[in-house]
Design a protein around this motif. Structure first.
Motif, PDB file in Angstrom:
ATOM      1  N   GLN A  48     -21.596  -6.176 -47.430  1.00  0.00           N
ATOM      2  CA  GLN A  48     -22.511  -5.079 -47.737  1.00  0.00           C
ATOM      3  C   GLN A  48     -23.946  -5.586 -47.792  1.00  0.00           C
ATOM      4  O   GLN A  48     -24.862  -4.956 -47.266  1.00  0.00           O
ATOM      5  N   LEU A  49     -24.119  -6.759 -48.414  1.00  0.00           N
ATOM      6  CA  LEU A  49     -25.464  -7.320 -48.537  1.00  0.00           C
ATOM      7  C   LEU A  49     -26.030  -7.606 -47.150  1.00  0.00           C
ATOM      8  O   LEU A  49     -27.191  -7.308 -46.868  1.00  0.00           O
ATOM      9  N   MET A  50     -25.183  -8.152 -46.263  1.00  0.00           N
ATOM     10  CA  MET A  50     -25.658  -8.459 -44.919  1.00  0.00           C
ATOM     11  C   MET A  50     -26.123  -7.173 -44.214  1.00  0.00           C
ATOM     12  O   MET A  50     -27.210  -7.119 -43.634  1.00  0.00           O
ATOM     13  N   SER A  51     -25.281  -6.143 -44.293  1.00  0.00           N
ATOM     14  CA  SER A  51     -25.632  -4.882 -43.646  1.00  0.00           C
ATOM     15  C   SER A  51     -26.922  -4.306 -44.229  1.00  0.00           C
ATOM     16  O   SER A  51     -27.797  -3.823 -43.503  1.00  0.00           O
ATOM     17  N   PHE A  52     -27.043  -4.399 -45.543  1.00  0.00           N
ATOM     18  CA  PHE A  52     -28.225  -3.888 -46.249  1.00  0.00           C
ATOM     19  C   PHE A  52     -29.478  -4.623 -45.790  1.00  0.00           C
ATOM     20  O   PHE A  52     -30.510  -4.019 -45.494  1.00  0.00           O
ATOM     21  N   VAL A  53     -29.368  -5.965 -45.701  1.00  0.00           N
ATOM     22  CA  VAL A  53     -30.526  -6.777 -45.328  1.00  0.00           C
ATOM     23  C   VAL A  53     -30.916  -6.515 -43.872  1.00  0.00           C
ATOM     24  O   VAL A  53     -32.099  -6.350 -43.552  1.00  0.00           O
ATOM     25  N   VAL A  54     -29.921  -6.437 -42.983  1.00  0.00           N
ATOM     26  CA  VAL A  54     -30.223  -6.180 -41.569  1.00  0.00           C
ATOM     27  C   VAL A  54     -30.871  -4.795 -41.413  1.00  0.00           C
ATOM     28  O   VAL A  54     -31.883  -4.641 -40.729  1.00  0.00           O
ATOM     29  N   GLY A  55     -30.284  -3.805 -42.091  1.00  0.00           N
ATOM     30  CA  GLY A  55     -30.855  -2.459 -42.034  1.00  0.00           C
ATOM     31  C   GLY A  55     -32.291  -2.442 -42.532  1.00  0.00           C
ATOM     32  O   GLY A  55     -33.168  -1.833 -41.923  1.00  0.00           O
TER      33      GLY A  55
END
Lengths: 358, 305
Positions: A224-231
């Protein structure tokens, strides 16, 4: 699903994609030469909105984190890039309350500034992600909205960094068609590759069921953190492009506040939550509709009767439409499907049997 | 001004602000308790209520009390209608769809107010025309050396009275019992022969009426009416509801008061922070969600697979 599925070979798909990109580039080149300046502005806005929509779709639609903090990331990207592209002498002129010395002499070209905007937004997402992503559902929505508001209030108060309520003016209009659509291409390619990798499958698993995904050995928080950061990174990029399109940034509610998050939310809901191509279509429809509705705010002719302009009616129509979409047409234009060559081929040539649709 | 007087002054201000937050928070908490839905439009219903009062008083030159009653009734009807039109069709949809619709409804009401009432700020005090009614606004009482406006006392007393009525409705009446039953288990309640949709509609109407009452008092204290006036109080009241434990009415009171006190006292004792006033509550929200997500008086929810 039918037993034999018609599919295009990978080679055909790659060629088609390259041809498509080339065709789009030619179209943009033609638009760049032939469109009047107003239409060009709208065209660039579509590209910027599309980056915002695709990045929010990664967070909300594909990972299922219902974040309402997108405007916060856009704002961080916008301010970072704007501070970098303004020259020291321009900054000395616009900062009426004094300026932090380390900011005053910072200067970079547009590309570096945009990248920096993206990275600052990503850093913010990384820091805020630790507390916020511990939450789920509505709580997460409110906490991320709260984060965006904190950023906005900070921008309103940190006079020596952001110039406070006056904002930054006279930002050079660097966001031309090539920058905007170049970044859009990069955004779509990056996010699509992410979604179709094993990471993307994990993200979708988390969306469907957090608990099931966890029991399959997926580290939910990390993904989730990865997706959040990329977004957030791409939101920051879009923020920079937006600032150099608007040529101003300020911390008012209507510029980069909850209103902007709401607009991007409309785009992805209209296009279909979870579909990248849907987000692109949604962004284009929203931008065109929103510009078209501008006519209602000026005096117009309605079956021979001259109606005076109605200020604010754009958002009224848009939000009424949005509620109607939510009630009657929740899947949006694309649902979770993608507009791929295979799907296009299937829809055009292979006749679908009744009842095949699940 | 000496320390004690300064404290007393802020104490009454905080009590009033906290009471107003609590009144709005109750609407959030009742709806969330029943439907697990954050009614994003709640702050905007409050705004509509204030406009109703304003226009009733200005257009029909009615006395402020009549205007207030009309506004509360109007807001109750509006809350009921919003539930019927926008939320009821989504009862069985994923919860996030209802939340998105609520966000849309919030923006709809705001832009509706911009279109119909105009974006220009209007002074709410216009509704007080006679000399006698202006006394409410201008009279100042001396309490232990502190100058407290009569309005502050009035707001505190009214808030107390409204809460007394609310507790009677929720904990002593039949419909209150139905509301509490629905918040535990909707299908079973329906099997007991209770008109679930009717009770949910009533809950929306009750919450909206309280929001309008709070909004009118808010506008007497911070006397401008404008379409976005509901956003910040709405957000803060929601935070108050979460801090107190969402779904619990006493929790909304505790959370509202807590938020009011923190806001007033940080701003008055650290004046340099006053620009960040609106940010405090969001920071409190994130902290409470991290360390005690169920809130001060909330029940702990168990996640079932």
């Amino acid at each position: 699903m039918s037993m034999v599925e018609k599919k295009l070979s990978t080679k055909t798909q790659v060629i088609l994609t390259l041809l498509f990109i080339l065709g789009m580039a030619l179209l943009l080149w033609w638009a760049d030469k032939g469109f009047d300046s107003y239409k060009q502005r709208v065209l660039r806005l579509i590209g910027i909105y599309a980056i915002m929509a695709v990045s929010l779709n990664l967070i909300n639609g594909i990972t299922g984190i219902f974040s309402l903090g997108h405007a916060g990331f856009i704002l961080i990207g916008a301010y970072t890039a704007a501070i970098l592209t303004l020259t020291p002498s321009e900054k000395a002129m616009s900062y009426l309350f004094g300026i932090q010395p380390w900011i005053k002499n910072l200067h970079a070209d547009f590309f570096t500034a945009t990248l920096a905007g993206g990275f600052m937004a990503a850093l913010a997402a990384f820091l805020i992600g630790w507390p916020v992503l511990r939450l789920t559902g509505d709580y997460l929505a409110i906490a991320s909205l709260g984060f965006a508001e904190i950023v906005r209030i900070w921008a309103n108060n940190a006079l020596t960094i952001t110039n406070g309520p006056l904002g930054l003016k006279a930002i050079p209009e660097y966001s031309n068609i090539w920058w905007v659509y170049g970044w859009l291409l990069f955004t779509v390619v990056f996010i699509a590759s992410l979604v179709y990798s094993s990471y993307g499958r994990a993200l979708k698993a988390i969306r469907e069921s957090r608990i099931a995904a966890e029991s399959m050995g997926i580290n939910v928080f990390k993904h989730q953190l990865m997706s959040f950061v990329v977004g957030a990174f791409f939101a920051g990029i879009s923020g920079s492009l937006y600032a150099h399109w608007l040529t101003t940034v300020d911390p008012r509610i209507t510029t980069m506040g909850p209103m902007l998050t709401f607009y991007v939310l409309i785009m992805i809901v209209l296009g279909g939550l979870g579909s990248i191509t849907g987000s692109l279509i949604g962004a284009a429809i929203f931008a065109i509709l929103f510009e078209w509705l501008r006519d209602l705010e000026q005096p117009f002719n309605f079956f021979g009767i001259t109606v005076p302009g109605i200020p604010g009616i754009r958002i009224l129509v848009i939000s009424a439409l949005f509620i109607a979409v939510m009630i009657f047409w929740q899947r949006g234009i694309m649902g979770r499907e993608e507009l791929t060559w295979n799907n296009l081929y299937k829809w055009l040539f292979a006749r679908r049997k009744e009842g095949e649709k699940s | 001004m000496n320390q004690e007087v300064f404290f007393l002054q802020n104490f009454f201000n905080a009590l009033m602000l906290g009471g107003l937050y609590a009144l709005i928070a109750v609407g959030y908490t009742m709806v969330y308790g029943i439907l697990r839905l954050i009614n994003f439009a709640h702050g905007d219903i409050m705004m509509m209520g204030v406009y109703f009062a304003f226009y009733t008083a200005v257009l029909f030159s009615s006395p402020p009390l009549i205007a207030a009653i009309v506004a509360v009734a109007g807001a109750a009807g509006l809350g009921f209608l919003i539930d019927r039109i926008a939320y009821k069709p989504l009862r069985n949809a994923p919860r996030i769809s209802a939340l998105i619709t609520a966000i849309g409804m919030s923006f709809f009401l705001e832009s509706f107010a911009v279109v119909v009432f105009g974006a220009v700020q209007k002074p709410f005090v216009q509704i007080f025309k006679t000399k006698e009614s202006k006394v409410i606004l201008n009279k100042v009482l001396m309490v232990g050396g502190a100058r407290i406006p009569l309005l502050t006392f009035l707001v505190i007393l009214l808030t107390l009275a409204i809460f007394a009525v609310l507790f009677l409705i929720v904990y002593k009446s039949k419909i209150g019992m139905a509301m509490r039953a629905i918040s535990m288990d909707i299908p079973t309640t329906a099997l007991m022969g209770i008109n679930v949709d009717g009770v949910i509609g009533f809950t929306f109407a009750l919450g909206s009426a309280l929001a309008a009452a709070s909004g009118i008092m808010w506008a007497m204290r911070y006397p401008n009416v404008y379409p976005y006036m509901g956003f910040m109080p709405g957000m803060k009241a929601f935070i108050a509801a979460v801090v107190g434990g969402i779904g619990s009415i006493p929790g909304a009171v505790v959370g509202g008061l807590l938020l009011g006190f923190i806001e007033i006292f940080t701003v008055s004792y650290f004046p340099t922070m006053s620009g960040y006033r609106d940010a405090f509550s969001f920071i409190i929200l994130i902290l409470i969600l991290m360390f005690k997500p169920s809130g001060i008086l909330g029940k702990k929810a168990i996640e079932k697979v």
